[in-house]
Motif scaffolding. Structure first.
Motif, short mmCIF file in Angstrom:
data_model
loop_
_atom_site.label_atom_id
_atom_site.label_comp_id
_atom_site.label_asym_id
_atom_site.label_seq_id
_atom_site.Cartn_x
_atom_site.Cartn_y
_atom_site.Cartn_z
N GLN A 62 0.91 1.82 -2.35
CA GLN A 62 0.33 3.09 -1.93
C GLN A 62 -0.54 2.84 -0.69
O GLN A 62 -1.06 1.75 -0.50
N HIS A 106 8.90 -5.35 -4.62
CA HIS A 106 7.81 -4.39 -4.52
C HIS A 106 6.45 -5.06 -4.70
O HIS A 106 6.29 -6.01 -5.47
N HIS A 150 4.26 -3.11 2.42
CA HIS A 150 5.35 -3.55 1.56
C HIS A 150 5.87 -2.39 0.71
O HIS A 150 5.10 -1.47 0.36
N PRO A 151 7.15 -2.43 0.34
CA PRO A 151 7.70 -1.40 -0.54
C PRO A 151 6.91 -1.31 -1.84
O PRO A 151 6.54 -2.32 -2.41
N GLY A 152 6.66 -0.09 -2.28
CA GLY A 152 5.98 0.14 -3.55
C GLY A 152 4.48 0.32 -3.44
O GLY A 152 3.86 0.87 -4.36
N ALA A 187 13.01 -5.96 -6.74
CA ALA A 187 13.24 -5.30 -5.44
C ALA A 187 12.18 -5.68 -4.41
O ALA A 187 12.11 -5.08 -3.35
N GLU A 229 3.04 -3.90 -6.21
CA GLU A 229 2.39 -2.83 -6.98
C GLU A 229 0.92 -2.83 -6.59
O GLU A 229 0.14 -3.68 -7.02
#
Length: 256
Positions: free
Chosen positions: A212, A125, A208-210, A123, A127
């Motif tokens: 924190q 992400h 970016h997605p994902g 997807a 991390e």
């Protein structure tokens, strides 16, 4: 030019007689953080080399206690000559049975050398931050509940590799190959100072997605940092004793 960082604590002849550890890094400003501190506390000098900037890698690890390859913003799939040379060079510690550790990019390089694949998250992400980890092996424990990440890609496992821990975003978080080669997708070397630096320099990536947010990285370090440091201390003790000089770990050359 390589750097040789020595332990500068109280004089101890036994410590000063210990072999250095070869450390491979990928940015000029990068440092081995908590992992380097723990190695120096054991009396090991650090021979830091940056092949990206022209440092050579030794043809043998004779005279070294082991070798570590750290992370960086590049990919193990990049076509750069130094990336391919580093991946191929991993065969040296594997064939000689010396302790080897790959961290983040270094773990992906180890996996690729062994014939596994390195791919981005399905997807897209990133991390980045503190995420839960699920141990499959307790000999390296006690594991922390969360570990620190900063990566877009993960790796599969080749045959003969053993998963040591799994994650929820990228499944493979820690593995062992043979008795002496380890790959960690997360960053055991992280310190609070490093988190401040990474979240400032990489602020744009945290959109970016994902990922924190920076505040979450710092606040979660207060909750999980000491437990990760304790696990890392135990792991380094185990890693330094993992040399297999009777029979070198199997070295599956990476796919061409």
């Amino acid at each position: 030019m390589s750097e040789l960082l020595s332990f500068t604590g109280p004089a101890n002849p036994a410590q000063h007689a210990r072999e250095p550890v070869l450390v491979v890094m990928h940015r000029r400003e990068s440092q081995p953080g908590a992992v380097g501190q723990l190695l120096r506390a054991h009396g090991h000098a650090l021979d830091i080399r940056r092949p990206r900037f022209g440092d050579p890698l030794p043809a043998s690890l004779d005279g070294y206690a082991g070798a570590m390859v750290f992370g960086g913003p590049m990919s193990a799939n990049d076509p750069d000559d130094y990336i391919r040379r580093e991946i191929d060079w991993i065969g040296v510690p594997l064939s000689e049975g010396k302790p080897f550790l790959g961290i983040c990019l270094g773990a992906q390089m180890l996996a690729k050398h062994l014939g596994a694949t390195v791919t981005p998250h399905a997807a897209g992400h990133l991390e980045a931050g503190w995420e839960p980890i699920h141990p499959h092996d307790q000999t390296l424990g006690p594991w922390p509940s969360h570990v620190y990440h900063w990566h877009f890609e993960g790796f599969s496992l080749c045959r003969d590799s053993v998963r040591l821990a799994a994650g929820e975003v990228f499944e493979n978080q820690a593995f062992r190959h043979g008795s002496n080669a380890f790959g960690l997708q997360f960053h055991p070397e992280i310190t609070l100072a490093m988190i401040h630096g990474w979240t400032v320099r990489g602020a744009a990536k945290l959109a970016h997605p994902g990922a924190q947010n920076a505040k979450g990285h710092i606040e979660s370090h207060a909750l999980h940092g000491e437990k990760l440091r304790a696990w890392t201390a135990h792991f380094i003790d185990t890693w330094l004793k993992s040399a297999d000089r009777r029979e070198a770990a199997p070295d599956l050359q990476r796919a061409a």
